[in-house]
Write a protein that holds these residues in place. Structure first.
Motif, PDB file in Angstrom:
ATOM      1  N   LYS A   3      57.182  32.221  43.737  1.00 56.19           N
ATOM      2  CA  LYS A   3      57.458  32.892  42.666  1.00 56.19           C
ATOM      3  C   LYS A   3      55.613  33.083  42.445  1.00 56.19           C
ATOM      4  N   THR A   4      54.890  34.448  42.094  1.00 53.98           N
ATOM      5  CA  THR A   4      53.945  34.148  41.111  1.00 53.98           C
ATOM      6  C   THR A   4      53.771  34.735  39.847  1.00 53.98           C
ATOM      7  N   ILE A   5      53.332  33.283  39.775  1.00 54.35           N
ATOM      8  CA  ILE A   5      52.820  33.488  38.218  1.00 54.35           C
ATOM      9  C   ILE A   5      50.742  33.695  37.754  1.00 54.35           C
ATOM     10  N   PRO A   6      50.564  34.403  36.676  1.00 60.86           N
ATOM     11  CA  PRO A   6      49.520  34.398  36.049  1.00 60.86           C
ATOM     12  C   PRO A   6      49.163  32.897  35.195  1.00 60.86           C
ATOM     13  N   ASP A   7      48.342  31.937  36.187  1.00 60.10           N
ATOM     14  CA  ASP A   7      48.154  30.337  36.233  1.00 60.10           C
ATOM     15  C   ASP A   7      47.426  30.126  34.976  1.00 60.10           C
ATOM     16  N   ARG A   8      45.856  31.058  35.542  1.00 57.91           N
ATOM     17  CA  ARG A   8      45.096  31.471  33.851  1.00 57.91           C
ATOM     18  C   ARG A   8      43.959  32.154  33.822  1.00 57.91           C
ATOM     19  N   VAL A   9      43.878  32.778  32.198  1.00 57.46           N
ATOM     20  CA  VAL A   9      42.576  33.691  32.053  1.00 57.46           C
ATOM     21  C   VAL A   9      40.927  33.195  31.561  1.00 57.46           C
ATOM     22  N   PHE A  10      40.036  33.388  31.973  1.00 58.48           N
ATOM     23  CA  PHE A  10      38.797  32.921  31.893  1.00 58.48           C
ATOM     24  C   PHE A  10      38.116  34.374  32.103  1.00 58.48           C
ATOM     25  N   GLN A  11      36.885  33.972  31.558  1.00 59.28           N
ATOM     26  CA  GLN A  11      35.533  34.658  31.511  1.00 59.28           C
ATOM     27  C   GLN A  11      34.601  34.964  32.749  1.00 59.28           C
ATOM     28  N   VAL A  12      33.741  35.802  33.300  1.00 61.20           N
ATOM     29  CA  VAL A  12      32.780  35.389  33.711  1.00 61.20           C
ATOM     30  C   VAL A  12      31.536  36.307  33.573  1.00 61.20           C
ATOM     31  N   LYS A  13      29.975  35.552  34.120  1.00 60.52           N
ATOM     32  CA  LYS A  13      29.882  36.839  32.979  1.00 60.52           C
ATOM     33  C   LYS A  13      28.509  37.020  34.628  1.00 60.52           C
ATOM     34  N   ASP A  14      28.171  38.439  34.792  1.00 61.54           N
ATOM     35  CA  ASP A  14      26.828  38.546  35.955  1.00 61.54           C
ATOM     36  C   ASP A  14      25.569  38.045  35.463  1.00 61.54           C
ATOM     37  N   ALA A  15      24.727  38.685  36.277  1.00 64.71           N
ATOM     38  CA  ALA A  15      23.138  38.049  35.709  1.00 64.71           C
ATOM     39  C   ALA A  15      22.449  39.470  34.645  1.00 64.71           C
ATOM     40  N   ARG A  16      23.299  40.594  34.722  1.00 64.90           N
ATOM     41  CA  ARG A  16      22.793  41.278  33.869  1.00 64.90           C
ATOM     42  C   ARG A  16      23.089  40.534  31.992  1.00 64.90           C
ATOM     43  N   GLY A  17      24.314  39.894  32.333  1.00 61.39           N
ATOM     44  CA  GLY A  17      25.528  40.122  30.823  1.00 61.39           C
ATOM     45  C   GLY A  17      26.501  40.161  30.862  1.00 61.39           C
ATOM     46  N   ARG A  18      26.715  41.091  32.055  1.00 59.23           N
ATOM     47  CA  ARG A  18      28.147  41.809  31.464  1.00 59.23           C
ATOM     48  C   ARG A  18      29.405  40.372  31.658  1.00 59.23           C
ATOM     49  N   THR A  19      30.744  41.097  31.290  1.00 61.59           N
ATOM     50  CA  THR A  19      30.842  40.093  31.301  1.00 61.59           C
ATOM     51  C   THR A  19      32.237  40.141  31.820  1.00 61.59           C
ATOM     52  N   TYR A  20      33.774  39.650  32.726  1.00 66.60           N
ATOM     53  CA  TYR A  20      34.699  40.198  32.976  1.00 66.60           C
ATOM     54  C   TYR A  20      35.598  39.227  32.711  1.00 66.60           C
ATOM     55  N   LYS A  21      36.523  39.316  32.731  1.00 68.60           N
ATOM     56  CA  LYS A  21      38.084  38.951  32.279  1.00 68.60           C
ATOM     57  C   LYS A  21      39.188  39.227  33.805  1.00 68.60           C
ATOM     58  N   VAL A  22      38.907  37.196  33.847  1.00 65.29           N
ATOM     59  CA  VAL A  22      39.309  37.027  35.294  1.00 65.29           C
ATOM     60  C   VAL A  22      41.426  36.721  34.960  1.00 65.29           C
ATOM     61  N   THR A  23      42.004  36.312  36.020  1.00 67.10           N
ATOM     62  CA  THR A  23      42.968  36.042  35.858  1.00 67.10           C
ATOM     63  C   THR A  23      43.694  35.245  37.091  1.00 67.10           C
ATOM     64  N   ARG A  24      43.915  33.943  37.151  1.00 70.76           N
ATOM     65  CA  ARG A  24      44.116  33.509  38.292  1.00 70.76           C
ATOM     66  C   ARG A  24      45.880  34.014  38.523  1.00 70.76           C
ATOM     67  N   TYR A  25      46.038  33.955  39.277  1.00 68.67           N
ATOM     68  CA  TYR A  25      47.106  34.130  39.946  1.00 68.67           C
ATOM     69  C   TYR A  25      47.538  32.939  41.059  1.00 68.67           C
ATOM     70  N   ALA A  26      49.063  32.623  40.930  1.00 62.26           N
ATOM     71  CA  ALA A  26      49.119  31.326  41.406  1.00 62.26           C
ATOM     72  C   ALA A  26      50.230  31.693  42.602  1.00 62.26           C
ATOM     73  N   TRP A  27      50.713  31.787  43.523  1.00 65.41           N
ATOM     74  CA  TRP A  27      51.683  31.651  44.586  1.00 65.41           C
ATOM     75  C   TRP A  27      52.354  30.201  44.315  1.00 65.41           C
ATOM     76  N   LEU A  28      53.647  30.082  43.974  1.00 64.16           N
ATOM     77  CA  LEU A  28      54.331  28.075  43.231  1.00 64.16           C
ATOM     78  C   LEU A  28      55.606  28.472  44.517  1.00 64.16           C
ATOM     79  N   ASP A  29      56.217  27.721  45.785  1.00 59.91           N
ATOM     80  CA  ASP A  29      56.954  27.780  46.867  1.00 59.91           C
ATOM     81  C   ASP A  29      58.361  26.082  45.930  1.00 59.91           C
ATOM     82  N   ASN A  30      59.276  26.472  46.148  1.00 54.05           N
ATOM     83  CA  ASN A  30      60.452  25.576  45.385  1.00 54.05           C
ATOM     84  C   ASN A  30      60.530  25.127  46.805  1.00 54.05           C
ATOM     85  N   GLY A  31      60.649  23.507  46.657  1.00 57.49           N
ATOM     86  CA  GLY A  31      60.690  22.556  48.110  1.00 57.49           C
ATOM     87  C   GLY A  31      62.536  21.916  47.793  1.00 57.49           C
ATOM     88  N   SER A  32      62.790  21.927  46.358  1.00 59.98           N
ATOM     89  CA  SER A  32      63.836  21.510  45.984  1.00 59.98           C
ATOM     90  C   SER A  32      64.777  21.608  47.112  1.00 59.98           C
TER      91      SER A  32
END
Length: 79
Positions: A3-32
């Motif tokens: 399954k794929t989940i949105p793991d967390r959300v955070f912000q980054v900024k560039d040299a001009r000070g513009r900010t961007y919202k970023v989502t970290r997506y994680a692929w998880l495997d069930n090994g049970s």
């Protein structure tokens, strides 16, 4: 099962000070075993901006936006 989940959300900024919202997506495997308790383990992840750009890591808090070469750095976590 995978399954794929949105793991967390955070912000980054560039040299001009513009900010961007970023989502970290994680692929998880069930090994049970079938019928056993879920044992999800991360097998892959990616970072994607709200505009669809992917981030390539430089280190833990700095990235390059794929395709543009824009350098960005982490700002406060959004949660």
């Amino acid at each position: 099962m995978t399954k794929t989940i949105p793991d967390r959300v955070f912000q980054v900024k560039d040299a001009r000070g513009r900010t961007y919202k970023v989502t970290r997506y994680a692929w998880l495997d069930n090994g049970s075993d079938e019928g056993g308790p879920d044992e999800w383990q991360e097998v892959f992840h990616l970072l994607m901006t709200e505009n669809g750009g992917f981030l390539d890591p430089i280190d833990e808090t700095h990235w390059v936006v794929d395709g543009t070469g824009t350098l960005v750095e982490a700002v406060e976590a959004l949660q």
